[in-house]
Motif scaffolding. Structure first.
Motif, mmCIF file in Angstrom:
data_model
loop_
_atom_site.group_PDB
_atom_site.id
_atom_site.type_symbol
_atom_site.label_atom_id
_atom_site.label_comp_id
_atom_site.label_asym_id
_atom_site.label_seq_id
_atom_site.Cartn_x
_atom_site.Cartn_y
_atom_site.Cartn_z
ATOM 1 N N PRO A 717 14.952 5.432 -2.491
ATOM 2 C CA PRO A 717 14.083 6.218 -1.479
ATOM 3 C C PRO A 717 12.966 6.375 -2.092
ATOM 4 O O PRO A 717 12.106 7.153 -1.592
ATOM 5 N N ILE A 718 12.713 6.436 -3.389
ATOM 6 C CA ILE A 718 11.488 7.244 -4.037
ATOM 7 C C ILE A 718 10.524 5.896 -4.053
ATOM 8 O O ILE A 718 9.288 6.299 -4.516
ATOM 9 N N ILE A 719 10.832 4.615 -3.905
ATOM 10 C CA ILE A 719 9.973 3.662 -3.763
ATOM 11 C C ILE A 719 8.829 3.590 -2.726
ATOM 12 O O ILE A 719 7.862 3.307 -3.018
ATOM 13 N N PRO A 720 9.176 3.677 -1.445
ATOM 14 C CA PRO A 720 8.400 3.457 -0.358
ATOM 15 C C PRO A 720 7.241 4.516 -0.167
ATOM 16 O O PRO A 720 6.258 4.208 0.386
ATOM 17 N N PRO A 721 7.605 5.893 -0.536
ATOM 18 C CA PRO A 721 6.796 6.904 0.187
ATOM 19 C C PRO A 721 5.281 6.820 0.012
ATOM 20 O O PRO A 721 4.454 6.707 0.810
ATOM 21 N N MET A 722 4.992 6.422 -1.337
ATOM 22 C CA MET A 722 3.259 6.427 -1.554
ATOM 23 C C MET A 722 2.571 5.598 -0.646
ATOM 24 O O MET A 722 1.388 5.862 -0.515
ATOM 25 N N ALA A 723 3.265 4.309 -0.735
ATOM 26 C CA ALA A 723 2.453 3.262 0.276
ATOM 27 C C ALA A 723 2.400 3.594 1.524
ATOM 28 O O ALA A 723 1.699 3.131 2.396
ATOM 29 N N ALA A 724 3.725 4.087 1.970
ATOM 30 C CA ALA A 724 3.767 4.434 3.456
ATOM 31 C C ALA A 724 2.838 5.563 3.842
ATOM 32 O O ALA A 724 2.264 5.512 4.876
ATOM 33 N N ILE A 725 2.703 6.437 2.892
ATOM 34 C CA ILE A 725 1.642 7.454 3.266
ATOM 35 C C ILE A 725 0.062 6.918 3.054
ATOM 36 O O ILE A 725 -0.570 7.063 4.044
ATOM 37 N N ALA A 726 -0.033 6.134 2.217
ATOM 38 C CA ALA A 726 -1.517 5.302 1.979
ATOM 39 C C ALA A 726 -1.757 4.517 3.235
ATOM 40 O O ALA A 726 -2.873 4.590 3.998
ATOM 41 N N ASN A 727 -0.675 3.797 3.779
ATOM 42 C CA ASN A 727 -0.969 3.339 4.733
ATOM 43 C C ASN A 727 -1.204 3.752 6.288
ATOM 44 O O ASN A 727 -1.760 3.593 7.298
ATOM 45 N N ALA A 728 -0.335 5.116 6.105
ATOM 46 C CA ALA A 728 -0.533 5.942 7.206
ATOM 47 C C ALA A 728 -1.931 6.705 7.307
ATOM 48 O O ALA A 728 -2.648 6.842 8.207
ATOM 49 N N ILE A 729 -2.435 7.119 6.239
ATOM 50 C CA ILE A 729 -3.775 7.432 6.207
ATOM 51 C C ILE A 729 -4.789 6.530 6.594
ATOM 52 O O ILE A 729 -5.781 6.894 7.170
#
Lengths: 755, 161
Positions: A717-729
């Motif tokens: 669960p710590i792997i996807p957040p950074m890209a998920a947020i970058a992609n949302a931005i």
């Protein structure tokens, strides 16, 4: 036995954890809560310089201060030969670890330990530290990874020659190692591509930031017996490292694992324990040590920061034909960044014909990195999953569809060798597709991002005991420190096998002298591997109980059946007997073979890999640059959730740490190479008001190699957040943010640059 | 160094202790009195693991001197339960699995008690801002906030679905 298709009564329910009441009432004993008779306080003198030669250390005045009982420095620690250690999580060299615990000739980062004192009070210990006179020859330093790789950079270790390149370099450098992974022919692959996307990304070192600082209490007795109470993810690891670093035999060291106030990988090394033992040996008294929060930031952890480039080529229809990645990971002052898993995990979600990955392990004047939740994977995946988003945009294909088209499946050969087996990535993507969050229309001004992640999960060596007490109650003991609720999950598996309620089993963590060797808590291995050992121990107890019932009834053991915590005659042919429960069998134990218990040690293989996908909605305040997480859904294949609440908790907690990594956490250095934000005020971890609810969706594709189908769950669960947020931005603003953290100043600058 | 005599009420009982003037209330609780339920996570008032209630006010005990406790009434995590009966907040944290490592839990429970004493009917946002001074690195706060909202409703005599 395998229980995957059985109807289960305990596994899958949500009982209150066995250590819960102690933790809500303040009774739970953490390492800093322990005291000993005649105890002294130990404190460490740390370098104010990022890089310096130690010309001299004069401890005379400190040692003469009333109330000071011992002063130690590098001369009090044995010289340790360079030797690879396989004791903790990730690569480690015994000599480096010794030098990290106590500097000898050079200090290599601000915060590096170079002397320590033991005194009757903390105030006297502080006073003594101020009386230690150190003469430094300050050397040029280097902080950032690409600066450290540049020709002419200050070299930290004169004897470090890059390994993994041929021929061996003639000059030492800060590049400890180069690793490469190749599959197929990447150049030919790019020639076939209709579309090629490329990107450069950086991530900052982030700290595990467990709320409990490192602490221990050590006692060296005149007969050479050493006792250590400590906060650690592996008490056998502490024993092994302390023994090696101090030249003490393992049988003379007993390590008691205290309750541990968070670890996340950061408590898989030793920092204080060898120092405390040395102070105790010199003073003849027990010594307690605890780090300050500043020490924790400056001298322990964090994980690597990195500079990366990624290139992906695809056909018009979305089929990826080539993928390439270059990763430069900071290791801190000693080699050992998670560059290996970094190289393996980035593309492991996809079925790719041609892959080329090169990784560099690079030292610089920062604290030595420690493992942090899926070490390496969050970093590499931020780069890959950000670029996958760009690819989807360029191809005009939906982000989920692009991933579905290229998803790894059973039988996919990875670029690092193994073939994926028993994986549930497709099921995870299906769950994304059908989730209300993914299907919901995007609110005005919001952006939505999707990213995925992979982690191997590991098994390994574990020991567990199951005891039926004299009154028929049950105690289970393991060698795995419990950092997230594993006593609950292990007790539940034991209860399921024995056919008793979860509350009938009390689970504890046994010390190094009380149970067989158990590898540390890390790699998402405990519920899988230690759970397997505990399940087998419970099965042995059931076999023994059946034998005892058979003996009592004087019938063959095959004629005894075990059900719901009781022995029954199996059918009418076996005879008519009243069933015997655990209490009845325990009462007869003396006449049926003595105490009822089993200990099982395993080297568990077949940890099922874990895959996750996170969906994130954000809004961006264009005035301040603040990113708000509006909605967050984390979907993961967990195999089988033994205690679903704690599985959800792992996923929610991992996602929160990833959100901090994405938006606010970083080490900030001044020009002297000193950390400027070594406290929770300035190193900003997410607080309650930063966070939305995090919906954890448990996908259960059973792992056939575990008796209940469990997979590790803590790291994915710590792997996807950074890209998920970058992609949302990107979705909200059109801005691609390639550098972490995506903090307000960076967002503002990007908005300004875009006009 | 001369020590100062301090008389206070701790968890409803009168307490007398001697402390050095530079000792924090947290040091006194942990090292002088032996109440180790309050934790030191930072020593700078940023993490809230040492939260205690002093005369109805939530404070970080690492930011208050021991001598300042003179004449004050202090509630620590050890004083939240009623004998062997858990406080509803404690019970709800257990039921919601609102803890993992448990190190921040004493501070969170004390802070929740202070919140509900002052505002028995907080919105989720109010609860999140009140607890923003209590860092938890394990849970992501989701189950903590759910437990707080549910126990608040319970204590108001409401049932939430």
């Amino acid at each position: 036995m395998n229980y995957i298709d059985s109807s289960l009564k305990v596994v899958g329910t949500r009982p209150i954890r066995p250590d819960g009441v102690d933790k809500v009432t303040g009774r739970a004993v953490f390492a800093a809560d322990t005291r000993a008779s005649g105890m002294l306080w130990g404190k460490v003198l740390r370098s104010p310089h990022a890089h310096a030669r130690i010309v001299s250390i004069d401890t005379t005045k400190a040692a003469a201060l009333k109330g000071v009982f011992a002063v130690v420095s590098g001369v009090d620690f044995p010289e340790i030969a360079s030797e690879e250690a396989f004791v903790g999580e990730g690569p480690m060299n015994f000599r480096d670890l010794s030098l990290n615990c106590m500097a000898r000739d050079k200090v290599l980062y601000e915060g590096h330990a170079l002397a320590a004192v033991a005194a009757s009070t903390q105030a006297i210990a502080d006073e003594a530290l101020a009386l230690i006179e150190v003469t430094y020859e300050v050397l040029p330093h280097v902080i950032d990874v690409e600066d450290a790789m540049a020709p002419g950079a200050p070299v930290l270790h004169a004897d470090m020659f890059t390994s993994g390149v041929s021929p061996k370099p003639e000059k030492p450098s800060n590049i400890a190692k180069v690793v490469t992974f190749k599959k197929g022919d990447v150049e030919a692959g790019f020639k076939e591509a209709d579309v090629i996307v490329e990107g450069s990304y950086t991530t900052q070192p982030v700290h595990q930031a467990y709320i409990e600082p490192h602490a221990c209490l050590a006692s060296y007795a005149p007969d050479g017996q050493v006792q250590i109470h400590t906060s650690t993810q592996g008490h056998f690891m502490v024993r092994a490292y302390t023994a090696k670093l101090l030249g003490i035999s393992m049988s003379n060291i007993r390590v008691n694992p205290a309750e541990i106030g968070g670890g996340f990988g950061g408590k898989t090394l030793v920092y204080l324990e060898p120092v405390a033992v040395t102070l105790s040996r010199k003073s003849g008294r027990s010594v307690k040590m605890q780090m300050t929060r500043e020490d924790v930031f400056r001298a322990s952890g964090p994980t690597s920061g990195a500079a990366m480039t990624v290139k992906i080529g695809a056909k018009k229809d979305g089929t990826i034909v080539a993928a390439q990645q270059v990763l430069k990971f900071q290791a801190g002052a000693f080699p050992g960044s998670p560059i290996g898993p970094g190289c393996m995990c980035g593309f492991a979600m996809y079925d790719l014909p041609n892959v080329d990955v090169v990784g560099y392990d690079v030292v610089s004047n920062r604290p030595k990195v420690a493992a942090y939740r899926a070490p390496g994977a969050p970093i590499t995946s931020f780069a890959v999953e950000s670029l996958m988003d760009e690819l989807a945009i360029k191809l005009g294909i939906d982000a989920l569809t692009l991933r579905e088209m290229n998803a790894a499946k059973n039988g996919t050969k990875t670029h690092y060798g193994p073939v994926h087996q028993n994986i549930g990535f497709t099921a995870v993507l299906d769950a994304v597709k059908s989730h209300p969050h993914w299907k919901s229309p995007l609110k005005e001004g919001h952006g939505r991002g999707l990213a995925t992640g992979f982690w191997f999960n590991i098994g390994g060596e574990s020991s567990a005991q199951v005891h039926v007490n004299e009154d028929g109650t049950v105690t289970a003991a393991t060698g795995s420190p419990d950092i997230g609720g594993s006593r609950a999950s292990i007790g539940m598996m034991v209860a399921e096998v024995l056919g008793v309620p979860a509350t009938a089993v009390r689970t504890i963590v046994a010390d190094t002298a009380s149970i067989g060797f158990t590898f540390l808590t890390g790699g998402s291995r405990v519920t899988f591997a230690t759970g397997m050992a505990a399940t087998q121990a419970a099965e042995k107890v059931v076999e023994d109980l059946k034998r005892r019932a058979a003996q009592t009834w004087d019938i063959p053991v095959e004629a005894v059946e075990w059900k719901d915590g009781m022995a029954y005659p199996a059918g009418s042919n076996a005879g008519a007997f009243e069933p015997l429960d655990l209490a009845a069998l325990a009462l007869k134990a003396g006449r049926t073979g003595g105490p009822i218990l089993a200990e099982v040690s395993v080297n568990a293989q077949g940890a099922g890999p874990g895959f996750g996908a996170h969906i994130c909605d954000v809004s961006v305040d264009k005035e301040t640059g603040h990113v708000k997480i509006e909605r967050y859904t984390a979907i993961q294949d967990v195999g089988k959730a033994i205690h679903p609440s704690y599985v959800e908790g792992q996923i929610q907690g991992g996602a929160a740490q990833g959100i901090g990594w994405a938006l606010s956490e970083e080490y900030i250095y001044n020009t002297k190479g000193q950390m400027e934000n070594a406290g929770f005020l300035d190193y900003r971890v997410p607080v309650a008001s930063d966070m939305p609810m995090i919906e954890a969706v448990l996908v259960e594709v059973p792992n056939p190699r575990h008796p209940f189908g469990a997979r590790g769950v803590g790291e994915v669960p710590i792997i996807p957040p950074m890209a998920a947020i970058a992609n949302a931005i990107r979705s909200a603003t059109g801005l691609r943010m390639p550098d972490l953290p995506m903090s307000p100043p960076k967002i503002r600058a990007a908005l300004d640059a875009a006009g | 160094m001369a020590k100062t005599y301090v008389s206070a009420t701790i968890n409803g009982e009168s307490a007398e202790f001697l402390c050095e003037t530079q000792q924090t209330l947290l040091d006194v609780l942990r090292d002088v009195i032996g109440l180790t339920g309050s934790k030191e996570g930072c020593g700078s008032g940023d993490c809230g693991a040492c939260s205690v209630i002093v005369d109805d006010r939530l404070v970080c005990s690492c930011l208050m001197l021991g001598v300042e406790a003179e004449g004050k009434s202090i509630t620590t995590i050890e004083g939240i339960a009623n004998g062997d009966t858990l406080h509803p907040i404690q019970q709800k944290f257990l039921e919601y699995a609102a803890l993992q490592c448990g190190f921040c839990t004493p501070g969170l429970i004390v802070a929740t008690k202070a919140l509900l004493d002052e505002n028995p009917n907080p919105t989720e946002t109010e609860a999140r801002y009140w607890l923003a001074g209590n860092l938890c690195r394990c849970t992501g706060y989701d189950k903590v906030i759910r437990a707080v909202m549910d126990v608040a409703a319970d204590m108001r005599g409401e049932t939430v679905a």
